[in-house]
Scaffold this motif. Structure first.
Motif, PDB file in Angstrom:
ATOM      1  N   THR B  36       0.753  -1.849   0.237  1.00 56.16           N
ATOM      2  CA  THR B  36       0.102  -0.013   0.082  1.00 56.16           C
ATOM      3  C   THR B  36       0.808   1.491  -0.263  1.00 56.16           C
ATOM      4  OG1 THR B  36      -0.307  -0.217   2.280  1.00 56.16           O
ATOM      5  CG2 THR B  36      -1.963  -0.669   1.211  1.00 56.16           C
ATOM      6  N   SER B  37       2.121   1.398   1.017  1.00 56.65           N
ATOM      7  CA  SER B  37       3.235   1.998   0.901  1.00 56.65           C
ATOM      8  C   SER B  37       3.268   2.511  -0.941  1.00 56.65           C
ATOM      9  CB  SER B  37       4.455   1.931   2.010  1.00 56.65           C
ATOM     10  OG  SER B  37       5.202   2.802   0.928  1.00 56.65           O
ATOM     11  N   ARG B  38       3.243   3.647  -1.033  1.00 56.52           N
ATOM     12  CA  ARG B  38       3.761   4.619  -2.659  1.00 56.52           C
ATOM     13  C   ARG B  38       4.980   4.523  -2.535  1.00 56.52           C
ATOM     14  NH1 ARG B  38       2.345   7.342  -6.362  1.00 56.52           N
ATOM     15  NH2 ARG B  38       0.522   8.266  -6.481  1.00 56.52           N
ATOM     16  N   THR B  39       5.990   3.904  -1.923  1.00 59.68           N
ATOM     17  CA  THR B  39       7.556   4.002  -1.535  1.00 59.68           C
ATOM     18  C   THR B  39       7.826   2.507  -1.187  1.00 59.68           C
ATOM     19  OG1 THR B  39       7.976   5.137   1.056  1.00 59.68           O
ATOM     20  CG2 THR B  39       8.109   6.731  -0.898  1.00 59.68           C
ATOM     21  N   PHE B  40       9.101   1.727  -1.656  1.00 55.55           N
ATOM     22  CA  PHE B  40       9.430   1.402  -0.225  1.00 55.55           C
ATOM     23  C   PHE B  40       9.282   1.032   0.314  1.00 55.55           C
ATOM     24  CE2 PHE B  40      12.450  -2.443   0.376  1.00 55.55           C
ATOM     25  CZ  PHE B  40      11.537  -3.404  -0.063  1.00 55.55           C
ATOM     26  N   GLU B  41       8.703   0.646   1.736  1.00 50.48           N
ATOM     27  CA  GLU B  41       8.298   0.266   2.904  1.00 50.48           C
ATOM     28  C   GLU B  41       8.343  -1.052   3.105  1.00 50.48           C
ATOM     29  OE1 GLU B  41       5.751   2.829   4.121  1.00 50.48           O
ATOM     30  OE2 GLU B  41       5.172   2.362   6.497  1.00 50.48           O
ATOM     31  N   TRP B  42       8.820  -1.512   4.522  1.00 50.53           N
ATOM     32  CA  TRP B  42       9.417  -2.932   4.755  1.00 50.53           C
ATOM     33  C   TRP B  42       9.062  -3.066   6.513  1.00 50.53           C
ATOM     34  CZ3 TRP B  42       9.570  -7.591   2.785  1.00 50.53           C
ATOM     35  CH2 TRP B  42       9.750  -8.787   3.609  1.00 50.53           C
ATOM     36  N   PRO B  43       8.547  -3.987   6.955  1.00 46.40           N
ATOM     37  CA  PRO B  43       7.356  -4.446   5.614  1.00 46.40           C
ATOM     38  C   PRO B  43       6.494  -3.882   5.682  1.00 46.40           C
ATOM     39  CG  PRO B  43       8.321  -5.239   8.199  1.00 46.40           C
ATOM     40  CD  PRO B  43       8.849  -4.326   7.850  1.00 46.40           C
ATOM     41  N   PRO B  44       5.140  -3.938   4.754  1.00 47.27           N
ATOM     42  CA  PRO B  44       4.530  -4.033   4.270  1.00 47.27           C
ATOM     43  C   PRO B  44       4.032  -3.272   4.739  1.00 47.27           C
ATOM     44  CG  PRO B  44       5.278  -5.584   1.940  1.00 47.27           C
ATOM     45  CD  PRO B  44       5.872  -5.678   3.240  1.00 47.27           C
ATOM     46  N   PRO B  45       3.013  -1.831   5.086  1.00 43.48           N
ATOM     47  CA  PRO B  45       2.106  -1.500   6.117  1.00 43.48           C
ATOM     48  C   PRO B  45       0.354  -2.798   6.099  1.00 43.48           C
ATOM     49  CG  PRO B  45       2.714   0.288   4.929  1.00 43.48           C
ATOM     50  CD  PRO B  45       3.548  -0.809   4.452  1.00 43.48           C
ATOM     51  N   GLY B  46       0.166  -3.049   4.267  1.00 41.93           N
ATOM     52  CA  GLY B  46      -0.777  -3.234   3.752  1.00 41.93           C
ATOM     53  C   GLY B  46      -0.844  -3.235   2.824  1.00 41.93           C
ATOM     54  N   ASN B 232       7.277   9.660  -7.546  1.00 41.30           N
ATOM     55  CA  ASN B 232       5.735   8.998  -7.860  1.00 41.30           C
ATOM     56  C   ASN B 232       5.531   7.773  -8.839  1.00 41.30           C
ATOM     57  OD1 ASN B 232       6.998  11.039 -10.106  1.00 41.30           O
ATOM     58  ND2 ASN B 232       4.216  12.184 -10.638  1.00 41.30           N
ATOM     59  N   GLN B 233       6.302   7.593  -9.612  1.00 41.04           N
ATOM     60  CA  GLN B 233       5.834   6.523 -10.484  1.00 41.04           C
ATOM     61  C   GLN B 233       6.531   4.801  -9.543  1.00 41.04           C
ATOM     62  OE1 GLN B 233       4.593   5.979 -13.245  1.00 41.04           O
ATOM     63  NE2 GLN B 233       5.158   7.697 -15.052  1.00 41.04           N
ATOM     64  N   ALA B 234       7.166   4.805  -8.777  1.00 44.32           N
ATOM     65  CA  ALA B 234       7.588   3.822  -7.930  1.00 44.32           C
ATOM     66  C   ALA B 234       6.799   2.734  -7.839  1.00 44.32           C
ATOM     67  CB  ALA B 234       7.644   4.042  -6.690  1.00 44.32           C
ATOM     68  N   PRO B 235       5.632   2.712  -7.557  1.00 42.94           N
ATOM     69  CA  PRO B 235       4.499   1.909  -7.621  1.00 42.94           C
ATOM     70  C   PRO B 235       3.890   1.609  -8.718  1.00 42.94           C
ATOM     71  CG  PRO B 235       2.771   4.104  -6.524  1.00 42.94           C
ATOM     72  CD  PRO B 235       4.623   3.979  -7.365  1.00 42.94           C
ATOM     73  N   VAL B 236       4.045   1.822 -10.122  1.00 47.22           N
ATOM     74  CA  VAL B 236       3.563   1.469 -11.308  1.00 47.22           C
ATOM     75  C   VAL B 236       4.944   1.034 -11.808  1.00 47.22           C
ATOM     76  CG1 VAL B 236       3.529   1.717 -14.273  1.00 47.22           C
ATOM     77  CG2 VAL B 236       1.856   3.116 -12.091  1.00 47.22           C
ATOM     78  N   VAL B 237       6.631   1.306 -11.566  1.00 48.72           N
ATOM     79  CA  VAL B 237       7.423   0.538 -12.065  1.00 48.72           C
ATOM     80  C   VAL B 237       7.187  -1.071 -11.211  1.00 48.72           C
ATOM     81  CG1 VAL B 237       9.890   0.635 -11.977  1.00 48.72           C
ATOM     82  CG2 VAL B 237       8.882   2.596 -12.585  1.00 48.72           C
ATOM     83  N   ASN B 238       7.189  -0.753 -10.042  1.00 46.60           N
ATOM     84  CA  ASN B 238       6.965  -2.048  -8.818  1.00 46.60           C
ATOM     85  C   ASN B 238       6.021  -2.968  -9.840  1.00 46.60           C
ATOM     86  OD1 ASN B 238       7.977  -1.564  -6.875  1.00 46.60           O
ATOM     87  ND2 ASN B 238       7.331  -0.684  -5.930  1.00 46.60           N
TER      88      ASN B 238
END
Lengths: 292, 269
Positions: B36-46, B232-238
């Motif tokens: 759910t996080s826009r940036t790479f967040e570990w562990p994922p919050p959701g 702002n493109q990070a989620p799409v690149v993921n």
């Protein structure tokens, strides 16, 4: 050129008789187009690259001056930063190759000589899948692994972005290129030879040294051509996980695009070419080139 | 086999570790595409699938895929013709300079991509005076794709020998008839596997591409690379990265079906 057709031959149909009777003509027609492409276009490009490296760029307009000189090479050898980058790149390439050989050996041996045929197939797929996953995705994956607050950092294991991260990422990227030739080589080694070695009283160690190693070596050399060469030319992985460090590829790319200095970029690019040609020449006798 | 129990145990353990090393980073990318996080967040919050639909609508990514497919298709077609011709010549004839030619064929992949890239770019720009673009990109890709087709084709030819072709000739078929009716059908699956590898190689190539595509053309790897560092493109690149990992199972499955392991192994690069 002496050419020799397949043994046998036979009655030629009248229509294509000429081709059939003239094996040299057949060979010429077959070889012509690929040789035009690779021999003229590709080798020609390499030669042109070398010629360009002997030219310079004028200080203002960035136009290429076609005056023969060795200025680019002199800069390359005398300016500290380029020497450092060259040595760093070569060291990274050697380290990556050694790491890949060490990682590939057990898995290749297990796949080829221990696993059941079913497991063997599954393992081949497990190793091949990441080979097909995109280069950028793999480098990006390691950016995530090494990120501050990322999974490795969580375990207290992340070295952060830098040389270590670069070596790990490059080793990861090229590992399949080492596993596959080793696996192919070991698979061709008959099981009976290993059994015979054991029957004759050899220890596992002796069997490894006298039976497995002679098969492994040319395979490892074949793999090392890729791990070494791919590392020498890389500049993207080091951009993604390497922190402030640069490799030869970065210098080539920056001189080409940002610096608009094609002759200098060409001179830098001759370093990996010469390195690889020396390497290929050295390993030619091992038979490694046939198992590529 | 005759390795001791202990040796086999050690090998199995090391194999497991290497497999973990191979798969954990990729699993992380797939997992992160649902973060759910826009940036790479570990562990994922959701977890969410919203980035997947956002990526589906991304025009930049979609256009880049089309360009990549076009380039890969044309490069593969050229490589198929030239690679097969070279394989036939080298496998069926013995002649002076044969070893040198086989070295020449592997040279574009034995030399680093940065060399191939800059050498071709330099030749296009300074020798031929061609603008960098689609044509130069396709020509460059075809150059390093030839070897994958060549490797697959020559491995198959080596295994086939020449008996059936001789029989065909003895029965009166000419050179071309024999090629179409006998040689080509026997090579078909090896050529398909080679084409698949060549397509994948071109589709994934970034280093040669950055040098020879010029500014106007965006292949998928170029698109990913340009968006990699844009927050702002990070989620799409993921998502694109995760999709590429999942999709990579298809060609491996196909190539396993098409060719025996020795051929797909020989042509891995």
């Amino acid at each position: 050129m002496t050419s020799q057709p397949l043994p046998g031959g036979g009655a030629a149909s009248p229509r294509w008789g000429l081709l059939h009777r003239r094996p040299r003509l057949r060979l010429g027609l077959l070889l012509g187009p690929p040789m035009l492409w690779l021999g003229v276009l590709y080798l020609g490009s390499l030669a042109a690259l070398f010629i360009t490296s002997l030219w310079t760029v004028d200080a203002f307009g960035g136009n290429i001056e076609r005056v023969w000189n060795l200025d680019n090479y002199r800069d390359l050898f005398t300016i500290d930063v380029y020497r450092t980058i060259t040595i760093r790149t070569l060291l990274i390439a050697v380290t990556v190759t050694v790491i890949d050989a060490l990682l590939a050996f057990p898995i290749a041996l297990y796949m080829a000589k221990v696993a059941s045929p079913r497991l063997q197939r599954a393992l081949v797929i497990a190793v091949l899948t990441p080979l097909w996953a995109s280069y950028l995705v793999k480098a990006y994956a390691w950016r995530g692994m090494f990120a501050s607050g990322g999974p490795l950092d969580d375990l207290g294991l992340s070295p952060g972005y830098g040389l270590t991260a670069t070596v790990v990422t490059l080793s990861y990227l090229w590992l399949p290129y080492m596993i596959l030739p080793m696996y192919a080589g070991l698979e061709r080694l008959p099981d009976s030879l290993i059994e015979a070695s054991a029957d004759l009283g050899a220890t596992t160690r002796t069997t490894m040294r006298r039976v497995v190693l002679p098969v492994l070596l040319p395979a490892a050399v074949a793999g090392s051509i890729f791990t070494f060469s791919l590392t020498l030319g890389d500049y993207i992985a080091v951009e993604i996980v390497g922190g402030a460090n640069q490799m030869l590829g970065n210098v080539v790319y920056d001189s080409f695009l940002t610096g608009n200095n094609l002759p200098f970029a060409a001179a830098v690019a001759t370093i990996p070419v010469v390195t690889m040609l020396v390497y290929l020449g050295a390993v030619r006798r091992t038979g490694a080139l046939d198992s590529l | 086999m005759s390795f001791s129990r202990a040796t086999r145990g050690v090998l199995l353990a090391l194999t497991g570790l290497v497999l973990l090393f191979i798969h954990v980073p990729l699993a992380l990318v797939v997992l992160n595409s649902f973060n759910t996080s826009r940036t790479f967040e570990w562990p994922p919050p959701g977890y969410t699938t919203q980035w997947w639909s956002a990526a589906w609508d991304s025009e930049g990514a979609r256009n880049a895929i089309v360009v990549s497919v076009e380039v890969a298709l044309v490069a593969t077609a050229i490589a198929l013709v030239l690679g097969t011709m070279a394989a036939l010549a080298l496998q069926r004839f013995r002649f002076f300079g044969r070893d040198t030619i086989s070295l020449l064929i592997i040279l574009p992949i034995a030399l680093p991509g940065v060399v191939t890239g800059i050498a071709l770019a330099n030749a296009f720009l300074t020798m031929f005076g061609i603008e960098l673009g689609m044509l130069t990109l396709v020509v460059s890709h075809a150059t390093f794709c030839i070897v994958t087709v060549f490797n697959n084709a020559i491995a198959r030819l080596r295994r086939l020998g020449g008996n059936l072709e001789e029989a065909s000739m003895d029965l009166g078929a000419g050179t071309f008839r024999t090629f179409w009716s006998i040689t080509l059908p026997m090579m078909r699956s090896a050529l398909l596997a080679g084409a698949l590898l060549s397509f994948a190689l071109s589709f994934d190539e970034i280093i040669v591409t950055t040098f020879t595509a010029g500014q106007g053309i965006q292949t998928l790897p170029i698109w990913i690379y340009q968006n990699l560092f844009r927050p702002n493109q990070a989620p799409v690149v993921n998502v694109v990265a995760a999709a590429l990992i999942v999709l990579s199972i298809i060609p491996i499955w196909l190539s396993q079906k098409l060719a025996g392991t020795d051929e797909s192994v020989a042509a891995a690069r």
